[in-house]
Design an enzyme around this catalytic site. Structure first.
Site, short mmCIF file in Angstrom:
data_model
loop_
_atom_site.label_atom_id
_atom_site.label_comp_id
_atom_site.label_asym_id
_atom_site.label_seq_id
_atom_site.Cartn_x
_atom_site.Cartn_y
_atom_site.Cartn_z
N GLY A 69 0.84 -1.20 0.00
CA GLY A 69 0.00 0.00 0.00
C GLY A 69 0.87 1.24 0.00
N GLY A 70 0.29 2.32 -0.52
CA GLY A 70 1.03 3.55 -0.72
C GLY A 70 1.65 4.12 0.54
N TYR A 95 -13.05 -1.62 9.94
CA TYR A 95 -12.20 -1.58 8.75
C TYR A 95 -12.97 -1.93 7.48
CZ TYR A 95 -8.46 -2.37 5.47
OH TYR A 95 -7.68 -2.31 4.35
N HIS A 114 -4.73 10.64 2.82
CA HIS A 114 -4.11 10.09 1.60
C HIS A 114 -5.09 9.91 0.46
CE1 HIS A 114 -0.07 9.15 3.19
NE2 HIS A 114 -0.71 9.31 4.33
N ARG A 124 -3.66 -2.04 -6.64
CA ARG A 124 -4.43 -2.87 -5.72
C ARG A 124 -5.74 -3.13 -6.43
NH1 ARG A 124 -6.92 -0.94 -2.17
NH2 ARG A 124 -6.47 1.25 -2.47
N ARG A 130 -8.68 -5.89 0.46
CA ARG A 130 -10.03 -5.82 1.08
C ARG A 130 -10.93 -6.97 0.63
NH1 ARG A 130 -10.09 0.68 0.08
NH2 ARG A 130 -8.01 0.88 0.91
N ASP A 157 -8.34 8.93 -7.58
CA ASP A 157 -7.21 8.49 -6.78
C ASP A 157 -6.60 9.69 -6.07
OD1 ASP A 157 -5.32 6.71 -5.83
OD2 ASP A 157 -4.84 5.89 -7.82
N LEU A 210 0.81 6.50 -6.46
CA LEU A 210 2.27 6.39 -6.39
C LEU A 210 2.83 5.54 -7.52
CD1 LEU A 210 2.75 6.00 -2.54
CD2 LEU A 210 2.81 8.07 -3.91
N GLU A 265 6.38 5.79 -9.35
CA GLU A 265 7.34 4.68 -9.24
C GLU A 265 7.79 4.20 -10.63
OE1 GLU A 265 5.38 3.08 -5.05
OE2 GLU A 265 5.24 1.84 -6.85
N ASP A 268 -13.45 42.71 19.03
CA ASP A 268 -13.17 41.47 18.30
C ASP A 268 -12.86 41.65 16.82
OD1 ASP A 268 -15.96 42.10 17.76
OD2 ASP A 268 -15.92 40.20 16.68
#
Ligand code: GDG
Length: 731
Positions: free
Chosen positions: A29-30, A89, A167, A274, A312, A373, A377, A381, A680
């Site tokens: 994962g990223g 999760y 993220h 993924r 997942r 997204d 990454l 990469e 104020d």
């Protein structure tokens, strides 16, 4: 010694139990991949879940895991029950937040029990972190699993530096508002000193939701909360470029794959993600099929290598995606495949790192077309791995990375023709052009790599901290208040200026709703009964309202920002003669803006006109205010008028008249032993500026000010005044 405590749902190491044995492996994962290199260079500690449910580990195993994580990975784990793993999760994180924040509203589930589990797990993180965080430590919380945690920690650790980074995308207000727990989520995130997103679009969406749902305004990336400021900014996450550019390997598996795919001189298109519906894998396959139909000359001449990393797997939509991908790959290979050519090579597995880099180096084209997204990454990469500077990146404009990688071929992933054409261009792109495009992008990702990214975030966090300290140093502390009280009691003649709205009472949607309440009545009663006190209400309001609401107290008053003054004798007079004929010219202009801005209205005072937009749509209000200001500045250029902005108001009034000048009416009267001025907004700045040096000038709220001290909120003003009147009784 100061430590950096990184907090994320998952640790960068995953613990598994197979046949009774405990195994440790690198998480995919990223976040894990990206941060691991930065984390090793810092005095840091990672806190998160190791992947094992609490009911799967015995006491002694738990201790072994904890020890190993502490000693070998500088990490601390917590254990989440299987039930919460499912509800938190797989449930709230991945069935509610993930689809909603990626604009897949049709997949988003809103269930109370999932939300409750989310709250429970965030609390569990908070509870366990409180045992770990030291007084000097900095806490950096990551991602959508822990959006409530900053606020939970803030309540317990008010002085700790807390940063938060999301993220994934922060969706537009129109999407975010669908969430039943939207206020809680925003308040949760706002517990941080610094909030980071990958792109400025997400920053905009976040601040807009904060403004609309919580009413907090923001300027230049600072959100003014009731008691502090939270900073928000864009930090496009980088990668560890060196790790990819220097990776070496020569695996047999890759060599074999290369030979098979390169048959007939085939070009290779690479797709790595993924397995997630947001990554657009199905659409990518459909587009590939369409590409082969539209450009049949590429049949037998190009291969798509599709890597889908299991992810997942407990969530149904993911299982369905997997099934659809399997079927689609079968169809394409069935429809186009020949004895010597398989159009799609499909791998449903996680590759070892060196194979991943080899794949990146092998792909003539990287087809990175997520439907949505946060950053992506993989795109970076791919570029970092290409030490030969070759390869073409086809990148979706829906990925955060598209903002930085504009030399790639940018496509709309939903536009099949556009993507198919992009593939054709990419496969035929001359080597020189490939190198030229890549060089620019490679330099950029090398410069802003993951370490620069993290250091940048840490710098900004430290800056947010110093701002907080600066503000904190001027906040009326107990000691300063004790000194103020002492001076107050020593003084035999005291002059007290009090602004009204936002200082003595909170803002109300309509100006006429902000009447004094019984508590304020009692307070003013006490304060003004003291013969040593000269209390002056100095406000932007008109004379009539001030007199109606406050006339029964023994106070002096100044109305309309200093146009009018009234001594305690009860007689109003103007400080200098001024005209109001200009109003006939300005009023119709303001009326036009009222018509175009639902919810806004005009307040007419004797010598000023005020356009209020507190009840208008906040963003439209701001746009119109700036338009109106420009128009008014043009119209008033040759008149002795000033156009000024206040809290959701725009006011045109006579020049040269302000609260500072009005205050001199009282300050010049005699030599006072004690002077205090509290206000104020920006109109009070003239008042603060006009105060003699020894006066106690106090700004209510945060933001730049000429006042010597700050207090946060009108309630605090009341407490201070109450304290002054109480102590008087004791003396
Ligand atoms: C989230 C956001 C944001 C992939 N396959 C293999 C493998 N990977 C690694 C890649 C890359 C990471 O997984 C995937 O990162 P992404 O950024 O593409 O996507 P998410 O996992 O969804 O990450 C995303 C990111 O957080 C960071 O903020 O960019 O938008 O959704 O690092 O290298 N690694 C190995 N084998 C594989 O087969 N070893």
């Amino acid at each position: 010694m100061q430590r950096l405590i990184l907090v994320s749902n998952r640790l960068p190491v995953t613990v598994e139990k197979r046949k009774g044995e405990i195994h440790f492996k690198q998480s995919v994962g990223g976040l894990a991949t990206g941060l691991s290199s930065f984390y090793q260079t810092y005095n840091s500690l990672w806190f998160g879940w190791c992947g094992l449910p609490s009911n799967h580990v015995k006491g002694n195993e738990r201790r072994t895991i904890e020890k190993r994580l502490r000693e070998h990975h500088a990490s601390h784990t917590l254990f989440i029950s299987r039930n919460d793993q499912r509800l938190f999760y797989s449930g709230f994180c991945n069935k509610t937040i993930w689809p909603l924040f990626h604009y897949f509203t049709e997949y988003a589930e809103f269930q109370q029990n999932l939300w409750q589990s989310y709250v429970r797990v965030n609390r569990l993180f908070c509870h366990q972190l409180l045992d770990i965080i030291g007084p000097e430590d900095i806490v950096w919380i990551h991602d959508y699993h822990l959006m409530l945690l900053p606020h939970m920690l803030r309540e317990k650790l008010p002085a700790t530096q807390i940063g938060f980074f999301l993220h994934i995308p922060f969706p537009s207000y129109e999407i975010f508002r669908l969430l039943p727990w939207r206020q809680e989520i925003l308040n949760g995130i706002l517990g941080s000193d610094l909030i980071g997103f990958h792109t400025y679009d997400y920053v905009r969406h976040f601040t807009s939701s904060v403004r609309r749902l919580l009413g907090y305004e923001h300027t230049f990336g600072q959100i003014a909360l009731e008691h502090r400021v939270a900073k928000v900014d864009a930090f496009p996450m980088g990668i560890d470029t060196e790790r990819f550019s220097t990776a070496q390997s020569d695996s047999k598996w890759i060599n074999d794959l290369q030979i098979k795919c390169r048959q007939n001189n085939c070009g290779i298109i690479l797709s790595i993600d993924r397995l997630d519906y947001t990554k657009g894998i199905i659409q990518r396959l459909k587009t590939f099929r369409y590409f082969l139909e539209k450009y049949p000359e590429f049949q037998n001449r190009v291969t798509l290598i599709l890597i889908a990393v299991p992810s997942r797997t407990g969530v149904r939509t993911y299982q369905m995606q997997k099934q659809q991908i399997d079927e689609m790959v079968g169809q394409i290979n069935g429809q186009f495949g020949t004895l010597g050519w398989m159009p799609v090579w499909y791998f449903y597995r996680q590759m070892p790192f060196h194979n991943l880099v080899d794949l990146y180096r092998m792909g003539d084209v990287a087809l990175v077309t997520p439907l949505r997204d946060g950053m992506n990454l993989v795109a970076k990469e791919y570029l970092a791995s290409r030490t030969d500077n070759m390869g073409v990146l086809v990148l979706s404009e829906m990925a955060g990375a598209a903002h930085e990688l504009s030399e790639a071929i940018i496509v709309n992933p939903n536009h099949m023709d556009e993507v198919a054409d992009a593939l054709q261009t990419a496969l035929g792109m001359p080597a020189e052009e490939q190198k030229e495009r890549n060089r620019v992008m490679q330099q950029r990702i090398q410069r802003y790599n993951v370490v620069t990214w993290a250091e940048d975030f840490m710098d900004r966090l430290a800056h947010a901290r110093s701002m907080r300290d600066e503000l904190g140093a001027r906040i009326l502390s107990e000691d300063t208040q004790a000194y103020l009280e002492k001076e107050y009691h020593r003084g035999r003649s005291r002059l007290i200026f009090l602004d009204y709205d936002g200082t003595l009472v909170p803002f109300a949607p309509q100006p006429d709703q902000a009447k004094p309440d019984p508590e304020l009545d009692g307070l003013l009663e006490k304060l003004t009964q003291d013969p040593k006190n000269e209390v002056v209400i100095i406000s932007g309001r008109d004379r009539e309202t001030l007199e109606k609401w406050l006339g029964r107290f023994n106070v002096g008053m100044s109305a309309e920002h200093g146009v009018w003054v009234m001594e305690r004798s009860g007689h109003w007079h103007m400080l200098e003669p001024i005209q109001d004929a200009w109003k006939d010219e300005i009023r119709p202009v303001m009326e036009r803006f009222v018509d175009r801005t639902p919810g806004s209205f005009i307040e007419e005072k004797s010598f000023s006109l005020v356009w209020h937009y507190r009840k208008a749509d906040p963003e439209l209000g701001l746009i119109r205010a700036s338009e109106l200001k420009d128009t008014l500045l043009g119209l008033t250029a040759n008149l002795n008028l000033v156009v000024s902005e206040g809290s959701k108001v725009l006011e045109v009034k006579h020049g040269g008249v302000n609260k500072g000048r009005a205050s001199q009416f009282w300050t010049m009267e005699k030599k006072w032993d004690f002077i205090m001025a509290i206000g104020d907004d920006w109109t009070d700045e003239d008042l603060f500026e006009a105060m003699p040096e020894h006066a106690f000038s106090i700004k209510v709220g945060v933001g730049l000010s000429k006042a010597r001290f700050y207090v946060l909120g009108h309630q605090r003003v009341r407490e201070l005044l109450m304290q002054l009147t109480k102590q008087k009784a004791k003396v």
